[in-house]
Write a protein that holds these residues in place. Sequence first.
Motif, short mmCIF file in Angstrom:
data_model
loop_
_atom_site.label_atom_id
_atom_site.label_comp_id
_atom_site.label_asym_id
_atom_site.label_seq_id
_atom_site.Cartn_x
_atom_site.Cartn_y
_atom_site.Cartn_z
N ASP A 95 0.84 -1.18 0.00
CA ASP A 95 0.00 0.00 0.00
C ASP A 95 0.89 1.25 0.00
N HIS A 96 0.73 2.09 -1.03
CA HIS A 96 1.62 3.23 -1.14
C HIS A 96 1.45 4.26 -0.02
N SER A 97 0.30 4.19 0.66
CA SER A 97 0.14 5.14 1.76
C SER A 97 1.11 4.83 2.90
N LEU A 98 1.56 3.57 2.97
CA LEU A 98 2.56 3.22 3.99
C LEU A 98 3.87 3.94 3.72
N LEU A 99 4.22 4.03 2.42
CA LEU A 99 5.46 4.72 2.07
C LEU A 99 5.34 6.21 2.38
N GLU A 100 4.16 6.77 2.08
CA GLU A 100 3.94 8.18 2.39
C GLU A 100 4.01 8.43 3.88
N ALA A 101 3.41 7.49 4.62
CA ALA A 101 3.44 7.63 6.09
C ALA A 101 4.87 7.63 6.59
N ALA A 102 5.70 6.73 6.01
CA ALA A 102 7.10 6.67 6.43
C ALA A 102 7.79 7.99 6.14
N ASP A 132 6.35 10.97 5.75
CA ASP A 132 5.80 12.01 6.62
C ASP A 132 6.42 11.94 8.01
N ALA A 133 6.74 10.72 8.43
CA ALA A 133 7.32 10.55 9.76
C ALA A 133 8.82 10.85 9.74
N GLY A 134 9.33 11.26 8.56
CA GLY A 134 10.71 11.71 8.51
C GLY A 134 11.73 10.68 8.09
N ALA A 135 11.27 9.54 7.55
CA ALA A 135 12.22 8.52 7.13
C ALA A 135 12.89 8.93 5.83
N SER A 136 14.18 8.63 5.69
CA SER A 136 14.87 8.88 4.42
C SER A 136 14.48 7.75 3.47
N GLY A 137 14.82 7.93 2.18
CA GLY A 137 14.52 6.89 1.20
C GLY A 137 15.10 5.56 1.62
N PHE A 138 16.35 5.58 2.12
CA PHE A 138 17.02 4.36 2.52
C PHE A 138 16.33 3.72 3.72
N THR A 194 13.18 4.03 4.54
CA THR A 194 11.93 3.44 4.07
C THR A 194 12.19 2.08 3.45
N LEU A 195 13.24 2.00 2.67
CA LEU A 195 13.59 0.74 2.01
C LEU A 195 13.84 -0.35 3.04
N VAL A 196 14.69 -0.02 4.03
CA VAL A 196 15.11 -1.04 4.99
C VAL A 196 14.00 -1.41 5.98
N ASN A 197 13.26 -0.38 6.44
CA ASN A 197 12.30 -0.63 7.52
C ASN A 197 10.87 -0.88 7.05
N VAL A 198 10.55 -0.50 5.83
CA VAL A 198 9.18 -0.71 5.35
C VAL A 198 9.15 -1.70 4.18
N ILE A 199 9.88 -1.39 3.13
CA ILE A 199 9.74 -2.19 1.91
C ILE A 199 10.30 -3.60 2.08
N ILE A 200 11.52 -3.71 2.59
CA ILE A 200 12.12 -5.05 2.70
C ILE A 200 11.30 -5.98 3.59
#
Lengths: 278, 282
Positions: free
Chosen positions: B179-186, B188-194, B196-202
């Motif tokens: 769900d792309h809203s999870l990426l947006e949430a990450a 918005d919460a101040g996560a860098s691209g990296f 987001t990759l490590v903590n959400v996508i993987i």
Amino acid sequence: MEKRPTSFYFLAAFFALFVLFLYGPTVTIGILSFQGREGGLTFPMNGVSTYWFRDLFQEQAVGDIWGAFRRSLVLGLMVMVTTVVVSVMAGLAFRKNFKGSGILFYAAITSLVIPSILISLGVGLIFNQLGLKVHWATSGFGSQLTWTLPFGLLIMFAVFNRFDKSYEEAARDQGATAWQTIRFVVLPIIAPSLIGVALFGFTLSYDEFARTLLTAGSYNTLPLEVFGMTTNVTTPVIYALGTLTTAFSLLIIIAFLLSVWVMNRRRARLGSDAGKAL
Amino acid sequence: MTRNFIGWLQAAPLALILLGFLVAPIIMIVIVSFWGATEYSIYPDFQFDNYAFLFGSKVVWKVFFATFKYAAIVWVLTLTIGFTVAYFLAFHVRSLTWQIALFLVCTIPFWTSNIIRMISWIPFLGRNGIANQTLISWGVIDQPLEWLLYSDFAVILAFVHLYTLFMVVPIFNTMMRIDHSLLEAARDAGASGFQTLVNVIIPLTKPGIMIGTIFVVTLVMGDFITVRFMSGSQSANVGRLISNDIGLLQYPSAAATAVVLLCTVLIVIGIMLRFVNIRKEL
């Protein structure tokens, strides 16, 4: 639109390299199959000719390529039809969550991950001990199904996981029998995916090697013939054969993908607009 | 008619084919693995000689080790490449049409012949192949490299070439369901691209990674043709051990090796299946 981040360009370059890696070698043998008469297996090109293709069409000293092609084609069609029919039936069955479906599912997964040489060896041994002759259309056919059916089944799972059951309920509410529901509602809806299953069935059979090795008998399928050539042919004629069968595979793939595309367009055009105005 | 009965009726063709061409062959192999063999024939028996020889032979242990080595190296490479490609397709390509088109570009080779794709490395890697010619013309090397074709390098290259698709497809499939809203949430919460990759996508892509891993590991461990062809018969893995025995008509010995291979593969998969529910992931 948002500006693309720098990482996009790195990843796009990586993707391009990957595609080059995937297709580069095939394109190379495509070019080398037009090698001149005196040319060898590597560059430089020694002139450009269709000599090796003509060589392929002439009577072969190395084997019966056209017979092998015919057999592979027939076997591919047999496997394709069987894979579609059996996968659809099994897909419908698994929706009912019948007793023992778990075991059957794990059997199908085992069939997918089992080292191919075991199927080859085991089927060969059974036919041997029963005094039956291995033949591409019997033992070879069955062995290939152990490879194509799990793919067909997995696709059917993917299809039915996304299937909207209200269509069936509507059909039933209007008095359709179970068979009518399948024939006039379910099958037409999943038809494009069935073309996908057919594509898997045909191409996986047409290129199958490991499971047919000990089960094809004295008449080779095309991949077995090609493999036989690798050990004793040292001219570009093998590239010419590779180019032709790859071109044939690509034609088949394009035909299948086009028919899916046409079917979806037709559907978009002729489909009902009920509910669209809401 | 009960639901169970109709279910079984519909599943019967699949069940019968698997019974005849999967279960029966496995049982046959297990039986034959206890048989004896002369130079020309095999005879029914109940002996453990085949297994005793198998576990007593240093060569066999080495070959099993080599098989695991291939599987591990190929797994790391296909996972890295496959994940990167799938990540690009799923999150950086923006229109669905392009995603489907590029995805098809990645999958089409899967529907063409593996043997021909192996043969197609010859003009690249051969002694006078493109790689050597290029390196010499650049002045990187003076002598053609001998280890390009017919070596472990060639074997691993061919494995990666043949099987990376098996990583790309399931990983891409799982990524498309994030769900792309999870990426947006990450974000918005101040996560860098990296981050987001490590903590959400993987973490969310793990099921796809597991399915790809199952494919790649089993294909590499069960292979016998890529190793033979690309190493020029210089390297060995378990599959080749079996096919050599078959060539020598030593079916009982081949069967015993096959049983051990099957157990190894099933154990590896059993461990991996603990981490993922395949039926839910399709």
